[in-house]
Write an enzyme that holds these catalytic residues in place. Structure first.
Site, short mmCIF file in Angstrom:
data_model
loop_
_atom_site.label_atom_id
_atom_site.label_comp_id
_atom_site.label_asym_id
_atom_site.label_seq_id
_atom_site.Cartn_x
_atom_site.Cartn_y
_atom_site.Cartn_z
N GLU A 99 42.74 51.35 55.47
CA GLU A 99 41.52 51.39 54.67
C GLU A 99 40.38 50.85 55.53
OE1 GLU A 99 41.24 48.71 51.21
OE2 GLU A 99 40.09 50.29 50.21
N PHE A 145 34.27 42.40 45.48
CA PHE A 145 32.82 42.39 45.73
C PHE A 145 32.16 43.74 45.52
CE2 PHE A 145 34.08 44.03 49.93
CZ PHE A 145 33.09 44.98 50.14
N LYS A 178 36.88 35.49 37.18
CA LYS A 178 36.69 34.94 38.54
C LYS A 178 35.98 36.00 39.37
CE LYS A 178 37.74 34.39 42.52
NZ LYS A 178 36.79 34.68 43.61
N SER A 186 41.88 43.88 47.39
CA SER A 186 42.65 44.50 48.48
C SER A 186 44.15 44.45 48.17
CB SER A 186 42.37 43.75 49.78
OG SER A 186 42.79 42.40 49.63
N GLU A 236 33.27 35.70 45.37
CA GLU A 236 32.33 34.70 45.90
C GLU A 236 31.23 35.36 46.71
OE1 GLU A 236 35.38 35.29 46.64
OE2 GLU A 236 36.05 34.52 48.58
N CYS A 271 36.91 52.00 46.13
CA CYS A 271 38.35 52.25 46.23
C CYS A 271 38.65 53.72 45.99
CB CYS A 271 39.12 51.39 45.25
SG CYS A 271 38.73 51.81 43.55
P1 NAD Z 1 39.71 40.90 48.24
O1 NAD Z 1 41.12 41.20 47.97
O2 NAD Z 1 39.34 40.26 49.53
O3 NAD Z 1 39.14 39.90 47.10
C1 NAD Z 1 39.34 40.16 45.72
C2 NAD Z 1 39.37 38.84 44.98
O4 NAD Z 1 40.46 38.04 45.49
C3 NAD Z 1 38.11 38.01 45.17
O5 NAD Z 1 37.75 37.45 43.92
C4 NAD Z 1 38.51 36.94 46.19
O6 NAD Z 1 37.87 35.71 45.96
C5 NAD Z 1 40.00 36.79 45.97
N1 NAD Z 1 40.75 36.50 47.21
C6 NAD Z 1 40.43 36.89 48.49
N2 NAD Z 1 41.40 36.48 49.36
C7 NAD Z 1 42.33 35.84 48.62
C8 NAD Z 1 43.58 35.21 48.95
N3 NAD Z 1 44.03 35.15 50.20
N4 NAD Z 1 44.29 34.66 47.94
C9 NAD Z 1 43.87 34.71 46.67
N5 NAD Z 1 42.69 35.30 46.31
C10 NAD Z 1 41.93 35.85 47.27
O7 NAD Z 1 38.89 42.25 48.01
P2 NAD Z 1 37.35 42.53 48.30
O8 NAD Z 1 37.13 42.54 49.76
O9 NAD Z 1 36.50 41.66 47.44
O10 NAD Z 1 37.22 44.02 47.70
C11 NAD Z 1 37.50 45.17 48.44
C12 NAD Z 1 38.91 45.65 48.18
O11 NAD Z 1 39.10 45.87 46.79
C13 NAD Z 1 39.20 46.98 48.85
O12 NAD Z 1 40.50 46.94 49.40
C14 NAD Z 1 39.13 47.97 47.70
O13 NAD Z 1 39.88 49.16 47.88
C15 NAD Z 1 39.68 47.16 46.59
N6 NAD Z 1 39.31 47.69 45.29
C16 NAD Z 1 40.28 48.33 44.59
C17 NAD Z 1 39.97 48.89 43.36
C18 NAD Z 1 41.01 49.65 42.59
O14 NAD Z 1 40.72 50.04 41.49
N7 NAD Z 1 42.21 49.86 43.10
C19 NAD Z 1 38.66 48.79 42.86
C20 NAD Z 1 37.71 48.10 43.60
C21 NAD Z 1 38.04 47.55 44.83
#
Ligand code: NAD
Length: 491
Positions: A382, A156, A180, A233, A183, A288
């Site tokens: 984090e 997000f 994808k 994450s 959401e 991140c």
């Molecule tokens: P998230 O992991 O909750 O969601 C990421 C994606 O995974 C979304 O599209 C979501 O729909 C999907 N998802 C969520 N839970 C899931 C599950 N249990 N099973 C399968 N798919 C699932 O992450 P977020 O909250 O949207 O974003 C923030 C996180 O992203 C932070 O931890 C941040 O550090 C990380 N991030 C990392 C980078 C990097 O380059 N390393 C860059 C941007 C964000």
């Protein structure tokens, strides 16, 4: 938190085979602006039926697209770049509304999309293969060949930029993509699809499927998808990496982070304070690459005082955006409270922040926590909010030991005027991206982006030159030009 019951934008739809796909039977989630609680839209929770349709469309488009010469393919991205420039303000507004970041941050995000697209237009110069006469009249050559239908799952925190980490490169390199979006922020991606269509991208080359974990799992399991990139994450990165590779797919999964800034007493005070605060509070700490922990070596009290002064100039609703939702605000505030209960000192307290006329928004003010110890949750986990946790050490090696002990490894920076110390810390930090006197050490194109340890699973990086290896496979050809056979090749 919801302000009105009328949606500002029409319901979000999947984008399949060049068309928005009206699906009224799917359940939906509300899309609410973190800025003020406005109901923006609703997003469908797709099932494997919709994914199957998207994969079929992508497969049908793949033959023609992959056989289109790359110099022709990138023409779409020259036009897309112009369209991003033309629609910059409109895209930035959408990005700010759905994510909660400030308009300035959203404009910078769209500018970054333009830079990422510029890189994709340079791919013809970078993907040339190799050719060598390995023995008399025998040549070996290599070429980068597209993989087929591939998928990109995004988080997000950058509704437009992270999709553009993968989309231009994967597609310019000849693949057809299933995207994808998160959401929580589905709106920007739909607008990007419209712009790509206007830029001449053939139908089926890009397909967008909205949804939650159900669709992510279906992507990992789908036999028609060759490769999966994920950004999000660490918890979910691990799930996706295991599931996709278990299904024999190529996978690169970027995870969360806990980035350390090591500040030495000789650091330039004003510059250091400005960088620390910008790094921890930019995009409301939801990057991140955000500074989340600071380790002050020896006596850095004079710099911490300036950090507090700088932090107090960061005002929610003015130069500080909102965090994504109420759940996130509550989680961040719980971290601050737990640090306080464990004996840390809250120097600047962002709990309970509200913004006049935006009472439905979800804001956390800038927060500076001092005298944090490495065992506290705020030191280890984090937080993903505008919070900096300050630890103190006597020596540089103790500071490095704290940084090295983190399971993450996205970024680390050092602030000092001593070149030797900077070099030593760069060498010994356990992070994929390191910085000297810079709070957010994001490499810019053509350099690639990617962390280490539990901040990334898989080989290579997601952007820049490294992405070529991920989105293509090598074909190795051996050709014997058998002169003795007397074949007339010209006939
Ligand atoms: P998230 O992991 O909750 O969601 C990421 C994606 O995974 C979304 O599209 C979501 O729909 C999907 N998802 C969520 N839970 C899931 C599950 N249990 N099973 C399968 N798919 C699932 O992450 P977020 O909250 O949207 O974003 C923030 C996180 O992203 C932070 O931890 C941040 O550090 C990380 N991030 C990392 C980078 C990097 O380059 N390393 C860059 C941007 C964000």
């Amino acid at each position: 938190m919801q302000k009105t019951t009328t949606m500002k934008y029409k319901p979000v739809q999947n984008f399949i085979n060049g068309q928005f796909d009206e699906q009224t039977s799917l359940s939906t989630l509300k899309v609410i602006s973190p800025l003020d609680g406005t109901l923006l839209s609703e997003v469908p929770l797709s099932t494997s039926n919709e994914l199957n349709k998207a994969v079929d469309a992508a497969r049908a488009a793949f033959h023609k697209w992959s056989k289109t010469p790359i110099k022709e393919r990138v023409q779409v991205f020259f036009r897309y770049k112009n369209l991003l420039e033309k629609h910059l303000q409109e895209l930035a507004l959408l990005c700010s509304e759905e994510n909660g970041k400030t308009m300035g941050e959203a404009i910078a995000e769209i500018e970054k999309c333009i830079e990422l697209t510029e890189f994709a237009t340079s791919l013809p110069q970078l993907v040339t293969g190799e050719l060598l006469e390995v023995s008399k009249c025998v040549e070996c050559r290599t070429e980068h060949v597209p993989l087929g239908v591939v998928a990109s799952i995004v988080p997000f925190n950058f509704p437009a930029m992270v999709p553009n980490w993968t989309l231009p490169n994967a597609i310019a390199l000849g693949n057809c993509l299933i995207l994808k979006p998160s959401e929580k922020v589905p709106l920007c991606c739909g607008r990007l699809a419209e712009l790509l269509k206007e830029a001449g991208l053939p139908d089926g080359v890009l397909n967008i499927i909205h949804g939650d974990s159900v669709i992510v799992e279906a992507i990992c399991d789908h036999p028609g998808i060759e490769a999966v990139s994920f950004v999000g994450s660490t918890k979910v990165a691990k799930i996706v990496y295991q599931r996709a590779t278990n299904n024999y797919k190529r996978c690169l999964a970027l995870g969360g982070a806990k980035n350390h800034l090591i500040v030495l007493p000789d650091a330039i005070p004003a510059m250091t304070a400005a960088n620390v605060v910008a790094s921890m509070s930019g995009c409301a700490g939801q990057r991140c690459m955000a500074a989340s922990a600071m380790v002050g070596v020896d006596n850095v009290d004079h710099i911490i005082e300036l950090i507090c002064e700088e932090a107090r100039k960061v005002i929610p609703g003015e130069n500080l955006g909102a965090v994504i939702n109420k759940e996130s605000k509550d989680r961040i505030e719980r971290y601050i409270t737990s640090a306080e209960a464990q004996g840390a000192k809250i120097l600047v307290d962002g709990r309970g922040a509200t913004v006049t006329n935006k009472e439905g928004g979800t804001y956390v003010g800038p927060t500076v926590i001092d005298h944090v110890t490495p065992d506290m949750d705020v030191a280890k986990e984090e937080i993903f909010g505008p919070v900096i946790s300050i630890m103190r050490t006597k020596t540089v090696d103790e500071a490095l030991a704290i940084e090295n002990a983190s399971p993450y490894g996205n970024a680390a920076s050092v602030f000092t005027q001593n070149g030797g110390m900077a070099r030593y810390i760069m060498e010994h930090a356990s992070a994929g991206m390191v910085g000297v006197n810079i709070g957010v050490p994001v490499p810019r194109e053509p350099f690639s982006f990617g962390g280490w340890n539990e901040s990334k699973f898989g080989v290579g990086d997601i952007t820049g030159k490294s992405s070529i290896e991920f989105w293509t496979k090598l074909k190795k050809s051996t050709i014997k030009w058998n002169a003795e056979a007397g074949v007339n090749w010209m006939s």
